[in-house]
Design a protein around this motif. Structure first.
Motif, PDB file in Angstrom:
ATOM      1  N   THR A 106       3.926   1.687  -8.684  1.00  0.00           N
ATOM      2  CA  THR A 106       4.962   2.403  -7.957  1.00  0.00           C
ATOM      3  C   THR A 106       5.772   3.256  -8.923  1.00  0.00           C
ATOM      4  O   THR A 106       5.505   3.273 -10.135  1.00  0.00           O
TER       5      THR A 106
ATOM      6  N   GLY B 191       8.412   3.974 -11.460  1.00  0.00           N
ATOM      7  CA  GLY B 191       8.963   3.054 -12.453  1.00  0.00           C
ATOM      8  C   GLY B 191       7.889   2.300 -13.209  1.00  0.00           C
ATOM      9  O   GLY B 191       8.156   1.737 -14.271  1.00  0.00           O
ATOM     10  N   SER B 192       6.654   2.280 -12.692  1.00  0.00           N
ATOM     11  CA  SER B 192       5.563   1.626 -13.424  1.00  0.00           C
ATOM     12  C   SER B 192       5.322   2.376 -14.730  1.00  0.00           C
ATOM     13  O   SER B 192       5.415   3.602 -14.786  1.00  0.00           O
TER      14      SER B 192
ATOM     15  N   ASN C 155      10.189   6.480  -4.877  1.00  0.00           N
ATOM     16  CA  ASN C 155      10.981   5.410  -5.481  1.00  0.00           C
ATOM     17  C   ASN C 155      10.204   4.109  -5.398  1.00  0.00           C
ATOM     18  O   ASN C 155       9.109   4.066  -4.858  1.00  0.00           O
ATOM     19  N   ASP C 156      10.785   3.029  -5.926  1.00  0.00           N
ATOM     20  CA  ASP C 156      10.025   1.785  -6.043  1.00  0.00           C
ATOM     21  C   ASP C 156      10.034   0.909  -4.791  1.00  0.00           C
ATOM     22  O   ASP C 156       9.537  -0.217  -4.823  1.00  0.00           O
TER      23      ASP C 156
ATOM     24  N   LYS D 150       7.249   6.530 -17.857  1.00  0.00           N
ATOM     25  CA  LYS D 150       7.333   5.818 -16.583  1.00  0.00           C
ATOM     26  C   LYS D 150       6.970   6.771 -15.447  1.00  0.00           C
ATOM     27  O   LYS D 150       7.298   7.961 -15.484  1.00  0.00           O
TER      28      LYS D 150
ATOM     29  N   LYS E 282       4.821   0.684  -2.649  1.00  0.00           N
ATOM     30  CA  LYS E 282       3.878   0.402  -3.730  1.00  0.00           C
ATOM     31  C   LYS E 282       2.443   0.564  -3.257  1.00  0.00           C
ATOM     32  O   LYS E 282       2.177   0.515  -2.062  1.00  0.00           O
TER      33      LYS E 282
ATOM     34  N   ASP F 245       0.351  -2.953  -6.872  1.00  0.00           N
ATOM     35  CA  ASP F 245       1.814  -2.797  -6.945  1.00  0.00           C
ATOM     36  C   ASP F 245       2.282  -1.683  -7.872  1.00  0.00           C
ATOM     37  O   ASP F 245       3.426  -1.669  -8.315  1.00  0.00           O
TER      38      ASP F 245
END
Length: 186
Positions: free
Chosen positions: A109, A111-112, A98-99, A174, A102, A107
């Motif tokens: 993570t 969702g990127s 999860n975010d 994503k 990172k 950064d």
């Protein structure tokens, strides 16, 4: 001045040739959590216990192999998991699901976006499309390594290097899972 410029250009070209054209920084293979703790591959697993306490779950993934020479453990915390062999207790893989955690350097993570990942790491060494049966969806997997860079080394013919595997949902483009690991040849 012309000679210095020519020498600098030659050194740059040679560095790119010997590193496979890869630009890698160690911080691209380190993970930070929401509290700012930084986790590094090949560090003693005790550092994780000292920072995060007892895990939610600890499992010997090799328990099904009664003749294995060591245990291969996965310890799970709320936002992150670590894998290590009990013969040396060094972290060999960090899993981000999860975010809350990172990559230190950029950064990246969960969702990127695909574009953010490509901008941070460049073209992957391998990109594979597949169907993830556990999640019932099409995914892509991107692989980045330090193989052939100053962060890899060879011992008795075996190459040791760091890697990042990034799983991406093919529909949303994503990231849904990250693996930061250390290649330990058997």
């Amino acid at each position: 001045m012309k000679q210095k410029l020519s020498l600098a250009l030659v050194l740059l070209v040679m560095t790119c040739l010997f590193a496979g054209g890869k630009t890698r920084r160690q911080q691209q293979f380190e993970v930070k959590d929401a509290d700012g703790n930084i986790f590094v591959l090949q560090k003693d697993i005790q550092t994780v216990f000292d920072l995060l306490g007892e895990p939610l779950k600890k499992e010997n993934l090799w328990a099904i192999y009664p003749k294995a020479g060591c245990g291969f453990y996965k310890i799970d915390y709320e936002n992150i998991s670590f894998l290590y062999y009990d013969n040396d207790n060094k972290i060999v893989r960090i899993v981000i699901e999860n975010d809350a955690c990172k990559i230190v350097d950029n950064d990246i993570t969960v969702g990127s976006s695909y574009e953010e990942i490509i901008n941070a790491y460049g073209v992957p060494e391998r990109e594979t499309a597949y169907f993830n049966e556990n999640n019932s969806r099409n995914e892509m997997q991107l692989l980045y390594t330090t193989q052939g860079t100053e962060f890899s080394y060879v011992v008795h013919g075996d190459e040791y290097y760091s890697y990042i595997i990034i799983n991406i949902d093919a529909e949303t483009k994503k990231c849904n899972e990250l693996f930061v690991g250390w290649n330990t040849p058997c």
